[in-house]
Design a protein around this motif. Structure first.
Motif, short mmCIF file in Angstrom:
data_model
loop_
_atom_site.label_atom_id
_atom_site.label_comp_id
_atom_site.label_asym_id
_atom_site.label_seq_id
_atom_site.Cartn_x
_atom_site.Cartn_y
_atom_site.Cartn_z
N THR A 1 -2.03 -0.95 -11.56
CA THR A 1 -2.42 -0.87 -10.15
C THR A 1 -2.39 0.56 -9.67
O THR A 1 -3.27 1.02 -8.95
N LYS A 2 -1.33 1.28 -10.06
CA LYS A 2 -1.22 2.66 -9.60
C LYS A 2 -2.37 3.50 -10.12
O LYS A 2 -2.92 4.34 -9.41
N ALA A 3 -2.75 3.27 -11.37
CA ALA A 3 -3.84 4.05 -11.93
C ALA A 3 -5.13 3.75 -11.20
O ALA A 3 -5.93 4.63 -10.87
N LYS A 4 -5.35 2.47 -10.90
CA LYS A 4 -6.59 2.10 -10.20
C LYS A 4 -6.60 2.69 -8.80
O LYS A 4 -7.62 3.18 -8.32
N ALA A 5 -5.44 2.65 -8.13
CA ALA A 5 -5.39 3.11 -6.74
C ALA A 5 -5.72 4.59 -6.66
O ALA A 5 -6.25 5.06 -5.66
N LYS A 6 -5.40 5.33 -7.72
CA LYS A 6 -5.69 6.77 -7.69
C LYS A 6 -7.19 7.02 -7.67
O LYS A 6 -7.66 8.04 -7.23
N GLN A 7 -7.97 6.05 -8.21
CA GLN A 7 -9.39 6.28 -8.30
C GLN A 7 -10.12 5.90 -7.03
O GLN A 7 -11.23 6.34 -6.79
N ILE A 8 -9.52 5.05 -6.24
CA ILE A 8 -10.24 4.54 -5.08
C ILE A 8 -10.08 5.49 -3.91
O ILE A 8 -8.97 5.89 -3.57
N THR A 9 -11.18 5.86 -3.32
CA THR A 9 -11.15 6.78 -2.18
C THR A 9 -11.63 6.03 -0.95
O THR A 9 -12.15 4.94 -1.02
N GLY A 10 -11.46 6.67 0.18
CA GLY A 10 -11.95 6.06 1.40
C GLY A 10 -10.82 5.48 2.22
O GLY A 10 -9.69 5.33 1.77
N TYR A 11 -11.12 5.16 3.42
CA TYR A 11 -10.13 4.62 4.34
C TYR A 11 -9.67 3.24 3.90
O TYR A 11 -10.41 2.49 3.27
N PHE A 12 -8.47 2.90 4.29
CA PHE A 12 -8.05 1.50 4.21
C PHE A 12 -8.79 0.76 5.32
O PHE A 12 -9.06 1.32 6.36
N THR A 13 -9.10 -0.50 5.10
CA THR A 13 -9.88 -1.17 6.12
C THR A 13 -9.01 -1.83 7.19
O THR A 13 -9.39 -1.91 8.33
N GLY A 14 -7.84 -2.28 6.82
CA GLY A 14 -7.05 -2.97 7.81
C GLY A 14 -7.01 -4.46 7.56
O GLY A 14 -6.34 -5.20 8.26
N ASP A 15 -7.69 -4.88 6.49
CA ASP A 15 -7.67 -6.29 6.13
C ASP A 15 -6.97 -6.40 4.79
O ASP A 15 -7.49 -5.92 3.79
N PRO A 16 -5.79 -7.01 4.74
CA PRO A 16 -5.01 -6.95 3.50
C PRO A 16 -5.66 -7.64 2.31
O PRO A 16 -5.33 -7.35 1.17
#
Lengths: 518, 272
Positions: B92-107
């Motif tokens: 999960t940590k590795a994937k999260a490093k690749q994702i850019t952009g704002y969090f949306t606010g919907d979990p």
């Protein structure tokens, strides 16, 4: 304690005494490493514990012991040590500076109610900011208000408001946006920062003129003139200070070249206005200019107001050209407050920009570069149209937020109500996604914009600096332009002799060619 | 920052533009106490706020006993109802490093990101998806690992290896507080073991069991400022914009909070 003793020995007092003395002297033994002895150390620790009587004394015993062993600073004759003195000095210095903020101005004892008070009601704004969860804390906002009051007393200002705070690495900037009273701006003395950039521009213009005689370079760039004061990007003047209470410094006006360059770089502010900006493309100016350029971009992109609060003055609207857009507005005295629910709806139709958009050229009104070179327009209309650069157009003043481009696939503004539990009295809050840190709130007839942040735009992709220009090609090597060494005297003599013999040979009809020309 | 002195601590970071409205403060005071009781935490911290494109997340952390051991992270959208975040796995940590952009606010939103990798001459496209909850957990854990700091002396380690708060910590002096070496990363030491014995001989084994921030790369990624003329020291991280640590020299007060978008500032080398 020593081990076994026979029962008869234990009771004898002389024995107990000697054992006691032995063990006490053991406790008094000084350590060869640290010079401490156990007896004194234990005495000190127990004294401290008994004085302070902490909870769970048995558990914290080791902490006290360790603390006692730590080398203590030598107690000076006076109470404070040097370090403490330093601390109190800096705090004292700042407190003295800030005390001036709290002094009333002269002649203010008689309560005069002026109609045009240049600064807004800071405490009211601070309350709304707090409800909206943005801004600075209350005490800081109060000091801001006092500092603004100071500013208006020292300069002839018509309006002044708190624009926001920009963080820097060593120090932060607090920015005030002001508008001078008509005609008073030229008399202001703080022109120090301004002169530098003006001189640079003058030098550049002179250089350009001098080159008119020589063959023109292909890349001739004419300097786009900066906008006049009070128009476009220079509509307002900005003052900054590092710490409230310290004197305000006026920022120089912004030039289009600076805005264009600022769009291409991304640098942290250090907090010193005279710091140089090292970047590629090189930024024409120092940190004060970069700060001013960023402030201009942020104001143009994020200063918004509820629709209807400002309206165009009826007299200013010109229908002659059809393209001249009004760039001035006045406050609408018949403004009807918009309910918070509408202001906070995500359709963004109830907010408008009230600062002009900055065109790619770096100005708000487009400047035709052709006009500088040619005194009169060419008579040949076709040629003019082909050469004429296309005028850049931007969204007009007072255009609603719904027309803003998306950021990263999302709406560029986030709207919300300040309270989920009491929506009847909630404040509508709007936050920019493109310039993180830019906020606006509105409640009834009151609204305000503020920026608190690092001064940079948001981008989903990482920043990549402009590529340097490719290395210029050299001329292709042709024998016609290749340099050759001048012939030496011997070679010249040989060539001359060869010429004479050739002539002789031609005259000679014997056909006795002598190929050997020595 | 500890939930017990939330009100005071928030005032200290107010100069960084971090404000909690009265409604949020009241809600947090109540809900964090309830949380502590329900989850049997020894201590509850208000970690900060992650700003999303449409809505924000408020994050809290709870500790059972040992401060350096695993903390449980919880999130909430309204400061009243809290949900437990899953523990992030390495994947999960590795994937999260690749994702850019704002969090949306919907979990439950699934963020998608197209990754193009060059293998030799061929481009392979891969689409990775990550649920927002997991991304949130991974980002919080990464921020803690990268920039969570404490003053030197605030925590001690006893010979058995347990870490606990130093009861006789009196705060840093002003001169100590202006030096970067007085602040330590609150995580298992990474650089400490690679130091030479000579360098380590000066360190106090019970206090210096964590890395100092003085050696962080790139140099200058921490902004240390003295406010109130020296009455408050504020450290801002330039790597994770939005992380602020404060300390009042001479007292035990210190704390940190993160108010940001949850994006690492990888442009940092260009900006310095």
């Amino acid at each position: 304690m020593s081990a076994l003793r026979s029962a008869s020995d234990l009771s004898s007092p002389r024995f107990i005494d000697s054992q006691y003395v032995d063990e006490k002297s053991f406790l008094y033994e000084t350590s060869s490493v640290t010079g401490l002895n156990l007896y004194d150390h234990l005495a000190r620790v127990l004294t401290k514990i008994l004085n302070e009587k902490p909870q769970n004394a048995a558990d914290v015993f080791e902490d006290y012991s360790r603390n006692e062993k730590r080398p203590k600073p030598a107690p000076s004759s006076r109470n404070a040590s040097v370090a403490d003195e330093v601390q109190s000095k800096t705090e004292l210095a700042l407190a003295e500076i800030q005390e001036k903020l709290f002094s009333k101005g002269e002649g203010e004892d008689d309560i005069e109610v002026e109609d045009e008070y240049p600064i807004p009601n800071i405490m009211e704004l601070s309350f709304f900011f707090e409800q909206a969860g943005i801004g600075l804390n209350r005490e800081e906002m109060f000091r801001v208000g006092m500092a603004l009051k100071n500013l208006t007393e020292n300069h002839p200002l018509e309006h002044a408001r708190f624009w926001g705070k920009i963080f820097g690495i060593e120090d932060n900037y607090l920015v005030a946006e002001v508008e001078y009273r008509e005609g008073d701006e030229e008399e202001d003395e703080d022109d120090a920062l301004e002169e530098v950039s003006e001189e640079q521009e003058r030098q550049e213009a002179e250089e350009n003129e001098e080159e008119d005689d020589t063959p023109k370079m292909v890349h001739r760039v004419s300097v786009v003139p900066r906008e006049e004061m009070r128009t476009g990007a220079n509509k307002k003047t900005y003052f900054v200070c590092n710490e409230l209470g310290k004197p305000w410094t006026r920022l120089p006006h912004v030039t289009p070249a600076q805005i264009v360059a600022a769009r291409k770089i991304k640098k942290f502010f250090t907090g010193r206005l005279d710091a140089p900006i090292t970047s590629y493309p090189p930024f024409p100016g120092n940190e004060a200019n970069y700060l001013r350029a960023q402030i201009a971009r942020i104001s143009a992109g994020t200063h918004i107001s509820p629709v209807g609060f400002y309206q165009f003055d009826e007299e200013d609207v010109d229908d002659d050209d059809g393209g001249a857009l009004p760039d001035n507005f006045i406050i609408n005295t018949e403004f009807e407050p918009i309910p918070a629910r509408e202001l906070a709806s995500s359709s963004l139709t109830s907010w408008v920009h009230h600062v002009q958009h900055i065109l790619p050229q770096g100005r708000c009104s487009w400047w035709n570069p052709k006009e500088e070179e040619e005194g009169e327009p060419d008579s040949d209309a076709e040629e003019e149209r082909a050469d004429e650069p296309q005028p850049e157009v931007g969204p007009p003043l007072l255009s609603p937020l719904s027309g803003d481009a998306d950021v990263d696939g999302m709406s560029p503004w986030t709207t919300s109500l300040s309270s989920k539990l009491v929506p009847q009295f909630a404040v509508a809050v709007v936050r920019s996604c493109l310039w993180p840190g830019a906020h606006a709130f509105a409640f009834g007839k009151i609204f305000e914009n503020i920026y608190i942040g690092w001064g940079h735009k948001y981008s989903a992709h990482s920043f990549s600096p402009m590529q340097t220009a490719p290395v210029q090609d050299e001329y292709p090597t042709e024998p016609k332009i290749t340099e050759v060494d001048d012939p030496t005297p011997e070679e010249e003599a040989a060539a001359r002799e060869g010429q004479e013999e050739d002539d002789q040979d031609e005259q000679d009809d014997d056909g006795n060619y002598d190929d050997d020309d020595d | 920052m500890e939930s017990k002195d939330l009100n005071l601590s928030i005032e200290a970071v107010g100069s960084s533009g971090f404000i909690l409205s009265s409604e949020q403060r009241a809600a947090l005071q109540t809900s964090l106490v309830l949380l502590q009781n329900k989850q049997k935490f020894a201590n509850v911290f208000f970690w900060g706020k992650i700003i999303g494109g449409r809505e924000d997340y408020y994050i809290a952390q709870g500790i059972a006993k040992d401060y350096l051991s695993e903390r449980r992270t919880l999130y909430s959208k309204d400061c009243v109802h809290w949900g437990l975040l899953p523990r992030p796995t390495a994947d999960t940590k590795a994937k999260a490093k690749q994702i850019t952009g704002y969090f949306t606010g919907d979990p439950s939103y699934e963020s998608e990101q197209k990754i193009v990798t060059l293998v030799g001459d061929e481009e392979t496209e891969e689409i990775i998806t990550l649920k927002e909850e997991d991304r949130l957990a991974a980002v919080v854990s990464e921020i803690d690992n990268d920039v969570a700091i404490v003053p030197r002396g605030a925590f001690v380690r006893d010979p058995t290896g347990k870490t606990y708060q130093n009861r006789v910590f009196e705060g840093l002096t002003l001169s100590e507080a202006s030096q970067l070496y007085s602040y330590l990363h609150f995580r298992k030491a990474e650089k400490l073991l690679s130091k030479t014995l000579l360098q380590r001989s000066n360190l106090d084994k019970s206090l210096d069991f964590m890395d100092t921030i003085e050696e962080d790369i790139p140099r200058g990624c921490w902004s240390l400022q003295l406010e109130r003329g020296g009455g408050l020291v504020t450290l801002r991280s330039l790597l994770w914009l939005g992380y602020v640590f404060y300390h009042v020299p001479g007292t035990r007060q210190y704390g940190s909070v993160y108010f940001g978008r949850g994006d690492k500032n990888i442009d940092l080398p260009f900006m310095l």
